[in-house]
Design a protein around this motif. Sequence first.
Motif, PDB file in Angstrom:
ATOM      1  N   LYS A 149       7.837  -4.065 -15.254  1.00 58.54           N
ATOM      2  CA  LYS A 149       6.418  -3.739 -15.133  1.00 58.54           C
ATOM      3  C   LYS A 149       6.054  -3.460 -13.506  1.00 58.54           C
ATOM      4  CE  LYS A 149       1.869  -5.331 -16.023  1.00 58.54           C
ATOM      5  NZ  LYS A 149       1.089  -6.785 -16.476  1.00 58.54           N
ATOM      6  N   PRO A 150       5.609  -2.361 -13.322  1.00 61.39           N
ATOM      7  CA  PRO A 150       5.272  -2.158 -11.799  1.00 61.39           C
ATOM      8  C   PRO A 150       4.306  -3.212 -11.034  1.00 61.39           C
ATOM      9  CG  PRO A 150       4.054  -0.327 -13.096  1.00 61.39           C
ATOM     10  CD  PRO A 150       5.095  -1.135 -14.263  1.00 61.39           C
ATOM     11  N   SER A 151       4.487  -3.066  -9.744  1.00 65.12           N
ATOM     12  CA  SER A 151       3.451  -4.013  -8.935  1.00 65.12           C
ATOM     13  C   SER A 151       2.253  -3.150  -8.810  1.00 65.12           C
ATOM     14  CB  SER A 151       4.062  -4.398  -7.729  1.00 65.12           C
ATOM     15  OG  SER A 151       5.229  -5.077  -7.936  1.00 65.12           O
ATOM     16  N   PHE A 152       2.347  -2.143  -8.529  1.00 67.90           N
ATOM     17  CA  PHE A 152       1.328  -1.166  -8.219  1.00 67.90           C
ATOM     18  C   PHE A 152       1.355   0.271  -9.075  1.00 67.90           C
ATOM     19  CE2 PHE A 152       1.813  -3.652  -4.572  1.00 67.90           C
ATOM     20  CZ  PHE A 152       0.449  -4.326  -4.460  1.00 67.90           C
ATOM     21  N   ARG A 153       0.318   0.886  -9.287  1.00 67.25           N
ATOM     22  CA  ARG A 153       0.258   2.394  -9.747  1.00 67.25           C
ATOM     23  C   ARG A 153      -0.453   3.163  -8.780  1.00 67.25           C
ATOM     24  NH1 ARG A 153      -2.663   2.080 -14.464  1.00 67.25           N
ATOM     25  NH2 ARG A 153      -3.336   0.183 -13.781  1.00 67.25           N
ATOM     26  N   LEU A 154      -0.203   4.293  -8.444  1.00 64.62           N
ATOM     27  CA  LEU A 154      -1.038   5.315  -7.652  1.00 64.62           C
ATOM     28  C   LEU A 154      -1.462   6.461  -8.489  1.00 64.62           C
ATOM     29  CD1 LEU A 154       1.043   3.440  -5.697  1.00 64.62           C
ATOM     30  CD2 LEU A 154       0.395   5.442  -4.176  1.00 64.62           C
ATOM     31  N   LYS A 155      -2.620   6.720  -8.783  1.00 63.58           N
ATOM     32  CA  LYS A 155      -2.985   8.004  -9.480  1.00 63.58           C
ATOM     33  C   LYS A 155      -3.939   8.779  -8.569  1.00 63.58           C
ATOM     34  CE  LYS A 155      -3.019   5.698 -13.970  1.00 63.58           C
ATOM     35  NZ  LYS A 155      -3.658   5.496 -15.032  1.00 63.58           N
ATOM     36  N   GLY A 156      -3.735  10.110  -8.731  1.00 66.62           N
ATOM     37  CA  GLY A 156      -4.607  11.063  -7.967  1.00 66.62           C
ATOM     38  C   GLY A 156      -4.125  12.507  -7.778  1.00 66.62           C
ATOM     39  N   ASN A 157      -4.750  13.075  -6.853  1.00 68.42           N
ATOM     40  CA  ASN A 157      -4.203  14.450  -6.619  1.00 68.42           C
ATOM     41  C   ASN A 157      -4.119  14.572  -5.012  1.00 68.42           C
ATOM     42  OD1 ASN A 157      -4.531  17.319  -5.918  1.00 68.42           O
ATOM     43  ND2 ASN A 157      -5.568  17.711  -7.654  1.00 68.42           N
ATOM     44  N   PRO A 158      -2.789  14.787  -4.726  1.00 70.77           N
ATOM     45  CA  PRO A 158      -2.603  14.837  -3.102  1.00 70.77           C
ATOM     46  C   PRO A 158      -3.261  15.899  -2.364  1.00 70.77           C
ATOM     47  CG  PRO A 158      -0.420  14.281  -4.570  1.00 70.77           C
ATOM     48  CD  PRO A 158      -1.579  14.601  -5.230  1.00 70.77           C
ATOM     49  N   PHE A 159      -3.330  17.002  -3.190  1.00 71.97           N
ATOM     50  CA  PHE A 159      -3.867  18.239  -2.550  1.00 71.97           C
ATOM     51  C   PHE A 159      -5.482  17.937  -2.078  1.00 71.97           C
ATOM     52  CE2 PHE A 159      -6.552  22.106  -2.909  1.00 71.97           C
ATOM     53  CZ  PHE A 159      -5.813  22.909  -1.780  1.00 71.97           C
ATOM     54  N   ARG A 160      -6.213  17.161  -3.034  1.00 73.06           N
ATOM     55  CA  ARG A 160      -7.491  16.949  -2.794  1.00 73.06           C
ATOM     56  C   ARG A 160      -7.721  15.718  -1.833  1.00 73.06           C
ATOM     57  NH1 ARG A 160     -11.039  19.686  -5.893  1.00 73.06           N
ATOM     58  NH2 ARG A 160     -10.049  20.745  -7.507  1.00 73.06           N
ATOM     59  N   ARG A 161      -6.628  14.789  -1.598  1.00 71.38           N
ATOM     60  CA  ARG A 161      -6.400  13.827  -0.700  1.00 71.38           C
ATOM     61  C   ARG A 161      -7.236  12.481  -1.647  1.00 71.38           C
ATOM     62  NH1 ARG A 161      -2.724  16.003   1.630  1.00 71.38           N
ATOM     63  NH2 ARG A 161      -2.935  17.120   3.364  1.00 71.38           N
ATOM     64  N   SER A 162      -7.084  12.625  -2.794  1.00 68.68           N
ATOM     65  CA  SER A 162      -7.578  11.481  -3.601  1.00 68.68           C
ATOM     66  C   SER A 162      -6.572  10.830  -4.281  1.00 68.68           C
ATOM     67  CB  SER A 162      -8.551  12.075  -4.652  1.00 68.68           C
ATOM     68  OG  SER A 162      -7.830  12.913  -5.622  1.00 68.68           O
ATOM     69  N   CYS A 163      -6.560   9.535  -3.892  1.00 71.35           N
ATOM     70  CA  CYS A 163      -5.425   8.627  -4.538  1.00 71.35           C
ATOM     71  C   CYS A 163      -6.071   7.391  -4.927  1.00 71.35           C
ATOM     72  CB  CYS A 163      -4.450   8.395  -3.722  1.00 71.35           C
ATOM     73  SG  CYS A 163      -3.141   6.923  -4.067  1.00 71.35           S
ATOM     74  N   THR A 164      -5.980   6.564  -6.050  1.00 71.17           N
ATOM     75  CA  THR A 164      -6.239   5.139  -6.250  1.00 71.17           C
ATOM     76  C   THR A 164      -5.145   4.265  -6.300  1.00 71.17           C
ATOM     77  OG1 THR A 164      -8.493   5.951  -7.071  1.00 71.17           O
ATOM     78  CG2 THR A 164      -7.948   3.902  -7.719  1.00 71.17           C
ATOM     79  N   ILE A 165      -5.164   3.314  -5.859  1.00 72.62           N
ATOM     80  CA  ILE A 165      -3.956   2.470  -6.037  1.00 72.62           C
ATOM     81  C   ILE A 165      -4.629   1.065  -6.861  1.00 72.62           C
ATOM     82  CG2 ILE A 165      -2.168   0.903  -4.728  1.00 72.62           C
ATOM     83  CD1 ILE A 165      -2.683   2.630  -2.217  1.00 72.62           C
TER      84      ILE A 165
END
Length: 184
Positions: free
Chosen positions: A118-134
């Motif tokens: 099981k991962p400790s963290f998950r990162l989701k988003g769109n690098p082009f739009r500079r959006s990331c939620t950890i």
Amino acid sequence: MSASSSPSTWQIPVDFTITKAPLGLTGAGDLTVYDANGNFVFRIKRCSNSHPRRIKTLFDAMGNPLITVVHHNDGWQAFRGDNYERNDLIFTVEKTLYSPIKTELEVFLSGRNQGDLKPSFRLKGNPFRRSCTIFNGNSIFAQTSLFYKLRKVIYSRRKFRLTVYPGNDPVLVMAMLVVFFGGS
């Protein structure tokens, strides 16, 4: 007034501004991080292009290397300082989804049980739009977003905001963002 409503016990998010050096200049693609007061806090620099691996290092304001992120096979590894010793491994990152509009990464902290998949963290988003939620479990650990201005149609992608939620380590967040925004 109860102790929990006292300003000294409030836990508030910490905001940072991240600026990417434009292409064509020395340090193109490097990131500079400022706190909410405009003070220089971190710099992320790429290792020279002559190195066969993609390597980026996170430095503090004094120029001390904090974390080095190295592309390894199909993933990334983060190490303390500026070395690649196995005993200094902090985390590994695996891509679970990569498309032009969405990227998802899983972060596995070292030192956890080898059988724990099981991962400790998950990162989701769109690098082009500079959006990331950890995410840490179901909780938001940190988020990035572009600076939006009213009545402006085109937004600069060279400057964006990072919000680190209370009790979370900004250095760890920055190291994960090095992979998310510079991992392609």
